[in-house]
Scaffold this motif. Structure first.
Motif, PDB file in Angstrom:
ATOM      1  N   ARG A 185       0.823  -1.222   0.000  1.00  0.00           N
ATOM      2  CA  ARG A 185       0.000   0.000   0.000  1.00  0.00           C
ATOM      3  C   ARG A 185       0.852   1.264   0.000  1.00  0.00           C
ATOM      4  NH1 ARG A 185      -3.412  -0.874   5.233  1.00  0.00           N
ATOM      5  NH2 ARG A 185      -3.392   1.413   5.115  1.00  0.00           N
ATOM      6  N   GLY A 186       2.152   1.112   0.133  1.00  0.00           N
ATOM      7  CA  GLY A 186       3.035   2.267   0.138  1.00  0.00           C
ATOM      8  C   GLY A 186       3.186   2.926   1.495  1.00  0.00           C
ATOM      9  N   ILE A 187       2.848   2.194   2.574  1.00  0.00           N
ATOM     10  CA  ILE A 187       2.979   2.747   3.926  1.00  0.00           C
ATOM     11  C   ILE A 187       4.444   3.057   4.235  1.00  0.00           C
ATOM     12  CG2 ILE A 187       2.782   2.178   6.389  1.00  0.00           C
ATOM     13  CD1 ILE A 187       0.144   3.001   5.134  1.00  0.00           C
ATOM     14  N   ALA A 188       5.353   2.185   3.795  1.00  0.00           N
ATOM     15  CA  ALA A 188       6.790   2.406   4.024  1.00  0.00           C
ATOM     16  C   ALA A 188       7.579   1.650   2.955  1.00  0.00           C
ATOM     17  CB  ALA A 188       7.207   1.948   5.419  1.00  0.00           C
ATOM     18  N   PRO A 189       8.767   2.132   2.625  1.00  0.00           N
ATOM     19  CA  PRO A 189       9.567   1.491   1.571  1.00  0.00           C
ATOM     20  C   PRO A 189      10.501   0.392   2.084  1.00  0.00           C
ATOM     21  CG  PRO A 189      10.601   3.537   2.218  1.00  0.00           C
ATOM     22  CD  PRO A 189       9.350   3.424   3.043  1.00  0.00           C
ATOM     23  N   LEU A 190      10.477   0.146   3.375  1.00  0.00           N
ATOM     24  CA  LEU A 190      11.429  -0.786   3.989  1.00  0.00           C
ATOM     25  C   LEU A 190      10.718  -1.637   5.029  1.00  0.00           C
ATOM     26  CD1 LEU A 190      14.509  -1.559   4.377  1.00  0.00           C
ATOM     27  CD2 LEU A 190      14.532   0.166   6.201  1.00  0.00           C
ATOM     28  N   ILE A 191      11.073  -2.926   5.074  1.00  0.00           N
ATOM     29  CA  ILE A 191      10.541  -3.832   6.103  1.00  0.00           C
ATOM     30  C   ILE A 191      11.706  -4.384   6.908  1.00  0.00           C
ATOM     31  CG2 ILE A 191       9.197  -5.915   6.581  1.00  0.00           C
ATOM     32  CD1 ILE A 191       7.809  -5.585   3.910  1.00  0.00           C
ATOM     33  N   ILE A 192      11.562  -4.378   8.229  1.00  0.00           N
ATOM     34  CA  ILE A 192      12.566  -4.948   9.130  1.00  0.00           C
ATOM     35  C   ILE A 192      11.973  -6.183   9.783  1.00  0.00           C
ATOM     36  CG2 ILE A 192      14.066  -4.535  11.111  1.00  0.00           C
ATOM     37  CD1 ILE A 192      13.705  -1.508  10.563  1.00  0.00           C
ATOM     38  N   THR A 193      12.580  -7.346   9.557  1.00  0.00           N
ATOM     39  CA  THR A 193      12.127  -8.580  10.213  1.00  0.00           C
ATOM     40  C   THR A 193      13.019  -8.841  11.413  1.00  0.00           C
ATOM     41  OG1 THR A 193      13.502  -9.922   8.727  1.00  0.00           O
ATOM     42  CG2 THR A 193      11.213  -9.553   8.081  1.00  0.00           C
ATOM     43  N   SER A 210       9.797 -14.107  -1.249  1.00  0.00           N
ATOM     44  CA  SER A 210       8.988 -15.012  -2.066  1.00  0.00           C
ATOM     45  C   SER A 210       7.684 -14.352  -2.512  1.00  0.00           C
ATOM     46  CB  SER A 210       8.670 -16.299  -1.288  1.00  0.00           C
ATOM     47  OG  SER A 210       7.691 -16.061  -0.277  1.00  0.00           O
ATOM     48  N   LEU A 211       7.265 -13.303  -1.771  1.00  0.00           N
ATOM     49  CA  LEU A 211       6.061 -12.555  -2.147  1.00  0.00           C
ATOM     50  C   LEU A 211       6.364 -11.450  -3.154  1.00  0.00           C
ATOM     51  CD1 LEU A 211       4.297 -12.156   1.338  1.00  0.00           C
ATOM     52  CD2 LEU A 211       3.857 -13.879  -0.428  1.00  0.00           C
ATOM     53  N   GLY A 212       7.657 -11.239  -3.418  1.00  0.00           N
ATOM     54  CA  GLY A 212       8.032 -10.242  -4.402  1.00  0.00           C
ATOM     55  C   GLY A 212       8.681  -8.992  -3.857  1.00  0.00           C
ATOM     56  N   VAL A 213       8.963  -8.949  -2.539  1.00  0.00           N
ATOM     57  CA  VAL A 213       9.643  -7.788  -1.976  1.00  0.00           C
ATOM     58  C   VAL A 213      11.126  -7.876  -2.318  1.00  0.00           C
ATOM     59  CG1 VAL A 213      10.165  -6.478   0.119  1.00  0.00           C
ATOM     60  CG2 VAL A 213       7.978  -7.699  -0.075  1.00  0.00           C
ATOM     61  N   PRO A 214      11.707  -6.840  -2.932  1.00  0.00           N
ATOM     62  CA  PRO A 214      13.144  -6.893  -3.269  1.00  0.00           C
ATOM     63  C   PRO A 214      13.999  -7.029  -2.008  1.00  0.00           C
ATOM     64  CG  PRO A 214      12.050  -5.082  -4.413  1.00  0.00           C
ATOM     65  CD  PRO A 214      11.073  -5.599  -3.403  1.00  0.00           C
ATOM     66  N   GLU A 215      15.101  -7.756  -2.144  1.00  0.00           N
ATOM     67  CA  GLU A 215      15.988  -7.984  -1.002  1.00  0.00           C
ATOM     68  C   GLU A 215      16.486  -6.677  -0.399  1.00  0.00           C
ATOM     69  OE1 GLU A 215      19.982 -10.617   0.157  1.00  0.00           O
ATOM     70  OE2 GLU A 215      19.288 -10.471  -1.932  1.00  0.00           O
ATOM     71  N   GLU A 216      16.718  -5.665  -1.250  1.00  0.00           N
ATOM     72  CA  GLU A 216      17.245  -4.396  -0.742  1.00  0.00           C
ATOM     73  C   GLU A 216      16.205  -3.611   0.071  1.00  0.00           C
ATOM     74  OE1 GLU A 216      16.230  -3.771  -5.180  1.00  0.00           O
ATOM     75  OE2 GLU A 216      17.128  -5.329  -3.897  1.00  0.00           O
ATOM     76  N   ASP A 217      14.961  -4.042   0.028  1.00  0.00           N
ATOM     77  CA  ASP A 217      13.910  -3.375   0.797  1.00  0.00           C
ATOM     78  C   ASP A 217      13.637  -4.077   2.125  1.00  0.00           C
ATOM     79  OD1 ASP A 217      13.697  -1.576  -1.229  1.00  0.00           O
ATOM     80  OD2 ASP A 217      11.772  -2.281  -1.990  1.00  0.00           O
ATOM     81  N   ILE A 218      14.504  -5.019   2.484  1.00  0.00           N
ATOM     82  CA  ILE A 218      14.319  -5.780   3.725  1.00  0.00           C
ATOM     83  C   ILE A 218      15.612  -5.757   4.539  1.00  0.00           C
ATOM     84  CG2 ILE A 218      13.634  -7.977   4.764  1.00  0.00           C
ATOM     85  CD1 ILE A 218      12.457  -8.759   2.030  1.00  0.00           C
TER      86      ILE A 218
END
Length: 211
Positions: free
Chosen positions: A88-96, A117-125
């Motif tokens: 939804r564009g809430i944030a450009p980065l995800i931290i697990t 696997s859902l399509g999030v680029p590695e650089e965004d995690i």
């Protein structure tokens, strides 16, 4: 000569007074404890019932169980919710977040692989793979935020978990919004009441600096 007071005669009365004082103090402590538990419970339910998600610098996903490299249903629900917020564009980065789950995998790395696997680029995690519990994860995400210039975070976890997470991160000076993951049919090894009591006790120990 006057008679001396009979100490044996007054001993039962003194014991009764001490007993009444003890019971009064005990009731005061119990009422205070019940009032505190009620207040914490209300806060937990308040955070669990509202989704504060809004534009932020990153989405933080607190870890949960993984099974041989696959997220458990609860963890998957958290990750799916984080992915929806990202989409939804809430944030450009995800931290697990999350360390070793008892096997050769870590919760943080499993979360990263699942999101990819859902399509999030590695650089965004960013995968944090060392934390051992909620407070450790909160400390480590605070460090990650400071190191990467992240000022506003959306935190995803179970609804009952969010009040304590918010309090810990706010104490570190972070601007934190919370977003509970959807409920899933399989909730793990214990029920809602046990989770609530766990959070009440854990939050109380944290506030008392006894964690």
């Amino acid at each position: 000569m006057g008679r001396r007071p009979n100490s044996k005669k007054h001993a039962p009365k003194r014991r009764r007074i001490i007993l009444y004082v003890f019971l009064f103090l005990f009731l005061v402590v119990m009422l205070a404890a019940l009032g505190w538990c009620r207040w914490v419970y209300v806060q937990i339910e308040s955070y669990a019932s509202q989704d504060q998600a809004a534009p932020a610098d990153a989405i933080g996903v607190f870890g949960a169980a993984e099974y041989d490299g696959r997220p458990s249903p609860v963890y998957r629900a958290r990750l799916d919710h984080a992915f929806q917020l990202y989409h939804r564009g809430i944030a450009p980065l995800i931290i697990t977040l999350g360390g070793n789950g008892g096997d050769k995998y870590t919760e943080g790395a499993v979360g990263q692989e699942y999101l990819m696997s859902l399509g999030v680029p590695e650089e965004d995690i960013i995968a944090e793979t060392e934390s051992r519990d909620t407070e450790d994860s909160a400390r480590r995400i605070a460090v990650i935020a400071q190191a990467n210039g992240l000022h506003r975070l959306v935190i995803v976890s179970d609804g009952t978990h969010l009040f304590r997470i918010h309090a810990i991160l706010a104490a570190d000076g972070l601007n934190v919004l919370t977003s509970p993951r959807p409920r899933v049919p399989i909730e793990g090894g214990y029920g809602e009441t046990a989770r609530l009591w766990h959070e009440i006790v854990s939050y109380t120990l944290w506030r008392l600096d006894l964690h």
